[in-house]
Scaffold this motif. Sequence first.
Motif, PDB file in Angstrom:
ATOM      1  N   HIS A   6     -34.806  92.838  13.280  1.00 35.60           N
ATOM      2  CA  HIS A   6     -35.254  92.215  12.043  1.00 35.60           C
ATOM      3  C   HIS A   6     -36.170  93.190  11.296  1.00 35.60           C
ATOM      4  N   THR A  98     -33.325  76.879  11.428  1.00 36.60           N
ATOM      5  CA  THR A  98     -32.962  78.278  11.664  1.00 36.60           C
ATOM      6  C   THR A  98     -31.668  78.380  12.448  1.00 36.60           C
ATOM      7  N   LYS A  99     -31.520  77.548  13.476  1.00 36.75           N
ATOM      8  CA  LYS A  99     -30.296  77.553  14.272  1.00 36.75           C
ATOM      9  C   LYS A  99     -29.078  77.238  13.411  1.00 36.75           C
ATOM     10  N   SER A 102     -28.569  80.102  10.444  1.00 35.28           N
ATOM     11  CA  SER A 102     -28.166  81.407  10.973  1.00 35.28           C
ATOM     12  C   SER A 102     -26.788  81.387  11.619  1.00 35.28           C
ATOM     13  N   CYS A 107     -27.043  87.016   7.341  1.00 30.35           N
ATOM     14  CA  CYS A 107     -28.406  87.518   7.218  1.00 30.35           C
ATOM     15  C   CYS A 107     -29.247  86.472   6.501  1.00 30.35           C
ATOM     16  N   ILE A 108     -30.548  86.472   6.754  1.00 29.96           N
ATOM     17  CA  ILE A 108     -31.461  85.578   6.040  1.00 29.96           C
ATOM     18  C   ILE A 108     -32.597  86.402   5.446  1.00 29.96           C
ATOM     19  N   LEU A 121     -38.646  82.307  12.465  1.00 31.25           N
ATOM     20  CA  LEU A 121     -37.285  82.606  12.047  1.00 31.25           C
ATOM     21  C   LEU A 121     -36.685  83.705  12.925  1.00 31.25           C
ATOM     22  N   CYS A 122     -37.448  84.750  13.175  1.00 34.24           N
ATOM     23  CA  CYS A 122     -36.964  85.852  13.999  1.00 34.24           C
ATOM     24  C   CYS A 122     -36.671  85.398  15.435  1.00 34.24           C
ATOM     25  N   HIS A 124     -35.694  82.487  16.534  1.00 36.08           N
ATOM     26  CA  HIS A 124     -34.581  81.554  16.734  1.00 36.08           C
ATOM     27  C   HIS A 124     -33.299  81.915  15.991  1.00 36.08           C
ATOM     28  N   SER A 125     -33.336  82.916  15.137  1.00 38.59           N
ATOM     29  CA  SER A 125     -32.165  83.244  14.328  1.00 38.59           C
ATOM     30  C   SER A 125     -31.109  84.021  15.117  1.00 38.59           C
ATOM     31  N   LYS A 126     -29.859  83.756  14.764  1.00 39.05           N
ATOM     32  CA  LYS A 126     -28.738  84.486  15.353  1.00 39.05           C
ATOM     33  C   LYS A 126     -28.365  85.710  14.519  1.00 39.05           C
ATOM     34  N   ILE A 129     -33.284  88.798  10.184  1.00 38.61           N
ATOM     35  CA  ILE A 129     -34.218  88.240   9.206  1.00 38.61           C
ATOM     36  C   ILE A 129     -34.842  89.407   8.439  1.00 38.61           C
TER      37      ILE A 129
END
Length: 323
Positions: A6, A98-99, A102, A107-108, A121-122, A124-126, A129
Amino acid sequence: MSAIRHLVSIKDLEDQEFVTLIERAEYFKKIFKSDESAEFQKNHLKLLGKTIALIFTKRSTRTRISTEGAATFFGAHPMFLGKDDIQLGVNESFYDTTKVVSSMVSCIFARVNSHNDILQLCEHSKVPIINSLCDMYHPLQAICDMLTIKEHLDYSTNKLKVAWIGDANNVINDMAIACLKLGMDVSIATPAGIELDSGIAQVGKEIAARKNLNFILTHDSVEAAKGAHVLVTDTFVSMGEEYAKAAKLKQFEGFQIDEQLAKHADPNYKFMHCLPRHNEEVSDDIFYGKHSIVFDEAENRLYAAMAAIDVFVNNKGNFDDLK
């Protein structure tokens, strides 16, 4: 499976990784400005049919336009998700939102209030970020600022001093580290009672020692400006602090960048500001004058966003073998 990388802050990057991001921004600007159709098409196919989410809990002009433009450049569909558009932090936890988000995007980009929001966010994100602003950091601004300085003063061949005169905030937290990583001296002047974040100050001192640079923290705006090749400031009253505007402005008396203060800088100095700007921060004759490069700086936000997408999304955080 390698860990997702990220973009949270400039201090998290190796020196050469940060240089690579600036070089990629420079590369994409060249393509974009020259309208090279073959290069346009090649890059447009990289994320064709994909979606990039923009989770913004704070309003924006440059960040939104540049991020949506960068996503479109790579063929992705930018999906703007403002604070009134999704359930984030209202009827749904950060984890759940977030789950879900993502799982459907590549990308977010997150422009949020708290640094802790970015960290959640970092965690839990797939997908990657990209920190598009939080109360602690603003890495995209630092990338574009360094590109702008490189274009106008070329830090790679000239020894430069950058002077920040204003608040201790997210912009200077990343900008200070960015300048030091690139070999520039940094002087930061804040009003009495306002100090640079201690963690940032420590990292800055370590980089300065490693590179034999000057890293000065002061409450004297004239001292900071002396011999500076770049004068920089930002808002004195950040979003959410409007209730304290009168007290803040009193605290910042003597910190406006005007002709009198600029006389202490290098004769060929450049003035920068990430915008939006207010009169108390900088006088009109400086902001719109011959030394100002604020609108070049604003445009470069587009290429900074392109660089972030290319490295962290297209190349999955691998800074080697970029194509």
